[in-house]
Design an enzyme around this catalytic site. Structure first.
Site, PDB file in Angstrom:
ATOM      1  N   HIS A  21      35.154  40.763 -16.444  1.00  0.00           N
ATOM      2  CA  HIS A  21      34.475  39.647 -15.777  1.00  0.00           C
ATOM      3  C   HIS A  21      33.504  39.037 -16.780  1.00  0.00           C
ATOM      4  O   HIS A  21      32.348  39.436 -16.857  1.00  0.00           O
ATOM      5  CB  HIS A  21      33.731  40.145 -14.540  1.00  0.00           C
ATOM      6  CG  HIS A  21      33.110  39.062 -13.723  1.00  0.00           C
ATOM      7  ND1 HIS A  21      32.841  39.196 -12.387  1.00  0.00           N
ATOM      8  CD2 HIS A  21      32.693  37.800 -14.050  1.00  0.00           C
ATOM      9  CE1 HIS A  21      32.298  38.085 -11.929  1.00  0.00           C
ATOM     10  NE2 HIS A  21      32.188  37.232 -12.929  1.00  0.00           N
ATOM     11  N   GLU A  47      38.304  38.098 -14.155  1.00  0.00           N
ATOM     12  CA  GLU A  47      37.558  37.671 -12.974  1.00  0.00           C
ATOM     13  C   GLU A  47      36.488  36.666 -13.378  1.00  0.00           C
ATOM     14  O   GLU A  47      35.935  36.744 -14.482  1.00  0.00           O
ATOM     15  CB  GLU A  47      36.850  38.859 -12.316  1.00  0.00           C
ATOM     16  CG  GLU A  47      37.746  39.958 -11.813  1.00  0.00           C
ATOM     17  CD  GLU A  47      36.947  41.091 -11.189  1.00  0.00           C
ATOM     18  OE1 GLU A  47      35.702  41.130 -11.389  1.00  0.00           O
ATOM     19  OE2 GLU A  47      37.543  41.929 -10.502  1.00  0.00           O
ATOM     20  N   HIS A  50      35.474  47.264  -5.393  1.00  0.00           N
ATOM     21  CA  HIS A  50      34.020  47.362  -5.378  1.00  0.00           C
ATOM     22  C   HIS A  50      33.602  48.696  -4.780  1.00  0.00           C
ATOM     23  O   HIS A  50      33.898  49.001  -3.627  1.00  0.00           O
ATOM     24  CB  HIS A  50      33.349  46.215  -4.619  1.00  0.00           C
ATOM     25  CG  HIS A  50      32.110  45.734  -5.314  1.00  0.00           C
ATOM     26  ND1 HIS A  50      32.142  44.859  -6.379  1.00  0.00           N
ATOM     27  CD2 HIS A  50      30.813  46.040  -5.137  1.00  0.00           C
ATOM     28  CE1 HIS A  50      30.916  44.633  -6.809  1.00  0.00           C
ATOM     29  NE2 HIS A  50      30.090  45.350  -6.078  1.00  0.00           N
TER      30      HIS A  50
END
Length: 247
Positions: A44, A76, A198
């Site tokens: 990310h 991401e 997550h």
């Protein structure tokens, strides 16, 4: 269908960035994870490069292409023009769009699909034309899933943070698991593929996969990296793969 593991390398990069030194090596740890059986790598890249640096992306692309050609690169980020140009420059197999503000320490909520449809639709079209699988980060609330499906999104990634945060309360964990289950069932009914991520751990993955056995991929960084400090990256990836296996 088996659920595959994509190893998120952000926490490795954040540790590296504490010093002006090249270790721990992001590509080196990615190599170990893939050699241990991970199906892909996730990064990310944020605008401030506080963990993954922009320069890491071509190195990771080269690693996958040269040594693990069946693995996937998942990138991401929030779909700014700069992010999209950066992501597409390294030909990712998958792009996961998240509604993060750049100042957020981590992703903590899914898209409001109705509010952001006009912005997301052309982005989804651009990414799909470039050959990337497109995933949208989603709360475990089916409201708006139909909008995502109509945009031509390939998958949703269910935000599992609230479930991961219930490690000390089995009753609340069961409630959060069922929220995820209902949302996943609706996504599947709409023809959407499903990812999850997550705060997933070796302890909470089996129940999630039992409830949603059609999850195609989980992306895990923080918990996996924490375990790697104790068990090593190779053994940790193996532990997570076992946790994803149907009982």
């Amino acid at each position: 269908m088996s659920t595959v593991l994509s190893v998120n390398l952000n926490a490795v990069a954040m540790l590296r960035n504490r010093r002006d030194l090249p270790w721990p090596s992001v590509t080196g740890m990615g190599r170990i994870a893939l050699a241990a059986g991970a199906a892909g790598l996730t990064v990310h890249p944020r605008p401030d490069e506080r963990h993954i640096r922009f320069s890491d992306l071509p190195d990771l692309r080269a690693l996958i292409d040269a040594e693990f050609p069946k693995a996937e690169f998942n990138i991401e980020g929030y779909p700014t023009p700069e992010f999209l140009d950066l992501a597409l420059s390294v030909r990712p197999e998958q792009v996961t769009l998240v509604p993060d503000h750049p100042s957020q320490p981590t992703s903590d909520h899914g898209w409001n699909f109705a509010e952001h449809e006009a912005m997301l639709a052309p982005v989804v079209e651009r990414l799909k034309k470039a050959g990337a699988r497109v995933v949208l980060f989603a709360d475990p609330d089916p409201k708006g899933f139909g909008i995502a499906a109509a945009m031509g999104v390939d998958r949703l990634e269910l935000y599992t943070g609230p479930y991961g945060g219930t490690f000390a309360d089995p009753t609340v964990a069961a409630r959060e698991l069922e929220r995820l289950g209902r949302a996943g069932d609706e996504a599947r009914a709409l023809g959407l593929g499903l990812n999850a991520g997550h705060d997933l751990t070796v302890a909470n993955l089996p129940a999630l996969i039992e409830r949603l056995p059609f999850i195609e991929e989980v992306s895990i960084g923080h918990g996996l990296t924490a375990d790697a400090l104790e068990y090593g990256m190779h053994a940790t990836v193996g532990r997570f793969i076992v946790a994803l296996s149907p009982r």
